[in-house]
Design a protein around this motif. Structure first.
Motif, short mmCIF file in Angstrom:
data_model
loop_
_atom_site.label_atom_id
_atom_site.label_comp_id
_atom_site.label_asym_id
_atom_site.label_seq_id
_atom_site.Cartn_x
_atom_site.Cartn_y
_atom_site.Cartn_z
N GLY A 186 22.55 12.62 14.18
CA GLY A 186 21.75 12.66 15.40
C GLY A 186 22.64 12.95 16.59
N PHE A 187 22.06 13.58 17.60
CA PHE A 187 22.83 13.93 18.80
C PHE A 187 22.86 12.76 19.78
CE2 PHE A 187 22.43 18.86 18.61
CZ PHE A 187 22.83 18.82 17.29
N PRO A 188 23.90 12.64 20.60
CA PRO A 188 25.08 13.51 20.70
C PRO A 188 26.07 13.25 19.57
CG PRO A 188 25.34 11.68 22.21
CD PRO A 188 23.96 11.54 21.60
N ALA A 189 26.76 14.32 19.18
CA ALA A 189 27.77 14.22 18.13
C ALA A 189 28.93 15.13 18.49
CB ALA A 189 27.18 14.60 16.78
N PHE A 190 30.03 14.97 17.76
CA PHE A 190 31.21 15.80 18.03
C PHE A 190 31.75 16.36 16.72
CE2 PHE A 190 32.93 11.60 17.12
CZ PHE A 190 33.99 11.88 16.27
N VAL A 191 32.43 17.48 16.84
CA VAL A 191 33.16 18.08 15.72
C VAL A 191 34.54 18.46 16.24
CG1 VAL A 191 33.29 19.98 14.08
CG2 VAL A 191 31.06 18.98 14.65
N VAL A 192 35.58 18.00 15.56
CA VAL A 192 36.95 18.30 15.96
C VAL A 192 37.59 19.22 14.93
CG1 VAL A 192 39.25 17.35 16.41
CG2 VAL A 192 37.22 16.14 17.23
N ASP A 193 37.93 20.42 15.37
CA ASP A 193 38.64 21.40 14.54
C ASP A 193 37.92 21.73 13.23
OD1 ASP A 193 40.70 21.95 16.27
OD2 ASP A 193 42.06 20.45 15.45
N ASN A 333 43.25 25.80 12.86
CA ASN A 333 44.69 25.52 12.87
C ASN A 333 45.27 25.66 14.27
OD1 ASN A 333 47.69 26.90 12.49
ND2 ASN A 333 47.31 25.14 11.16
N ASN A 334 44.70 26.58 15.06
CA ASN A 334 45.12 26.74 16.44
C ASN A 334 44.07 27.59 17.15
OD1 ASN A 334 46.75 26.17 18.61
ND2 ASN A 334 48.60 27.07 17.74
N MET A 335 44.18 27.71 18.47
CA MET A 335 43.19 28.47 19.22
C MET A 335 43.77 28.89 20.56
SD MET A 335 40.56 25.55 20.68
CE MET A 335 39.68 26.77 21.68
N ALA A 336 43.01 29.70 21.28
CA ALA A 336 43.39 30.10 22.63
C ALA A 336 42.13 30.34 23.44
CB ALA A 336 44.25 31.37 22.61
N VAL A 337 42.25 30.17 24.75
CA VAL A 337 41.13 30.37 25.68
C VAL A 337 41.55 31.42 26.70
CG1 VAL A 337 39.67 29.29 27.43
CG2 VAL A 337 40.27 28.02 25.36
N CYS A 338 40.65 32.35 26.99
CA CYS A 338 40.97 33.46 27.90
C CYS A 338 39.78 33.74 28.80
CB CYS A 338 41.30 34.70 27.05
SG CYS A 338 41.56 36.22 28.00
N LYS A 339 40.03 34.04 30.05
CA LYS A 339 38.97 34.42 30.98
C LYS A 339 38.29 35.71 30.50
CE LYS A 339 39.17 31.38 34.37
NZ LYS A 339 37.99 30.55 34.75
N LEU A 340 36.96 35.74 30.55
CA LEU A 340 36.24 36.94 30.14
C LEU A 340 36.52 38.09 31.10
CD1 LEU A 340 34.11 38.52 28.54
CD2 LEU A 340 32.36 37.41 29.94
N LYS A 341 36.64 37.79 32.38
CA LYS A 341 36.83 38.81 33.40
C LYS A 341 38.31 39.18 33.50
CE LYS A 341 35.49 39.74 38.22
NZ LYS A 341 34.86 39.14 39.42
N ASN A 342 38.71 40.19 32.68
CA ASN A 342 40.08 40.71 32.70
C ASN A 342 41.14 39.63 32.53
OD1 ASN A 342 39.04 43.34 33.16
ND2 ASN A 342 38.91 42.89 35.35
N GLY A 343 40.90 38.74 31.59
CA GLY A 343 41.87 37.68 31.30
C GLY A 343 42.91 38.13 30.29
#
Length: 352
Positions: A186-193, A333-343
């Motif tokens: 049931g919500f709220p719930a979380f998922v890690v990796d 295993n790993n990730m990255a975050v980048c701006k959509l607008k010319n990131g």
């Protein structure tokens, strides 16, 4: 009488010599002591601090700051997530302690080390119809903004249609909830990796434990870099993955928009101007399990390109690309975050 005057002059001279050149703050340092239980640790280990003022413990009342990154500790402990030297200082009632330096060295349970900083993916399973979800997010957000997690844990708000319409719902949200763990929660719930799933109502301690395990137990063996080039109504997204060992990988790519004002059921009553954070707008890969990259040799790099049609309703300055590198077991295993607008987000290396 003359002998007494000589003694007074000598005493005055001694007092002046003893105090000359010291400020009140410097004199106070001797009274406030910051004491770590160790000064050399491996990545993943925790340092416990105690603070004493004039011999009495004031640990719970004192403020402990990391001068290296300018952050104040939330508790009296520091868990190392990166290698390097970190300098700390305590303050209490206007008095500052002497500075203490903790040296962090690289480590990994397997005996290997990684050049890449470990970044953790947190999926917040939520819905505009869910009356308890705002409270669950407050808890989740408080944890991920602690100094230990703030820069390396990234949240994705995954909305489900639920029993009511949700303008942000994605079918993949229910897929993840149904397929991971021991059935739907049931919500709220979380998922890690994509490894640990739990309730934000009854399993809150599990959430922080899973973050610590991701950072300290499951260290990365790859790095992710992302570049997004905007051209009118399209974005060309290039994701690079560099592996430190020969292994199979998948890529899962999401579009996430922050700071959206819209309706929300809050405690049983709908509000119209609720601030929705980190709303996942779209999944670009074929599934949440990612697109196959095949086997990548150790030391090699591969790249994959995606084309995204821009939705005119998105606020581009608040929209980002989340790129998840998924290993052979199906975990992030790993990730990255980048701006959509010319990131342009390059690999994040551990500081040598």
């Amino acid at each position: 009488m003359k002998q007494m005057i000589y003694w007074l002059l000598a005493l005055t001279l001694l007092v002046n010599i003893s105090c000359e050149g010291y400020t009140e703050e410097e004199l106070g340092v001797a009274n406030l002591v910051l004491q770590p239980d160790k000064t050399q640790v491996k990545v993943g280990e925790t340092v416990e601090f105690t603070v004493a003022f004039s011999g009495e413990s004031v640990t719970e009342k004192a403020e402990i700051s990391c001068l290296t990154n300018g952050k104040v500790l939330d508790t009296s402990s520091f868990t190392a997530t990166q290698v390097g030297d970190f300098t700390f200082q305590a303050s209490y009632e206007g008095v500052k302690s002497s500075k203490v330096t903790i040296t962090v060295q690289a480590d990994e349970p397997s005996g290997n080390t990684s050049r890449f900083v470990r970044q953790v993916c947190v999926m917040d399973l939520t819905g505009t119809w869910c009356s308890m979800c705002p409270d669950g997010f407050v808890f989740l957000n408080t944890i991920v903004n602690m100094s230990t997690y703030k820069d390396v844990v990234h949240v994705m708000g995954m909305h489900s249609k639920g029993g009511d319409s949700d303008p942000f719902h994605l079918d993949v949200t229910d897929e993840i909830n149904n397929e991971l763990g021991n059935g739907p929660l049931g919500f709220p719930a979380f998922v890690v990796d994509l490894r640990v799933k739990g309730s934000l109502n009854g399993e809150r301690p599990l959430f922080r434990t899973s973050l610590d395990e991701s950072l300290n137990k499951y260290l990365p063996h790859c790095g992710v870099a992302v570049k997004s080039q905007l051209d009118n109504s399209q974005a060309k997204i290039t994701v690079r993955l560099q592996s430190e060992k020969t292994a199979e990988y998948r890529l899962a790519i999401y579009v996430v928009e922050d700071n959206i004002r819209s309706k929300q059921n809050k405690g049983g009553k709908y509000v119209d101007n609720y601030l929705h954070r980190h709303v996942t707008r779209r999944l670009l890969s074929a599934s949440y399990k990612g697109d196959k990259l095949g086997t990548i040799e150790a030391g090699k790099e591969v790249a994959k390109e995606y084309t995204l049609e821009i939705d005119s309703s998105w606020k581009l300055d608040d929209t980002e690309i989340y790129a998840l590198a998924i290993d052979e077991q199906g975990y992030v295993n790993n990730m990255a975050v980048c701006k959509l607008k010319n990131g342009d987000t390059d690999y994040w290396y551990v500081t040598e």
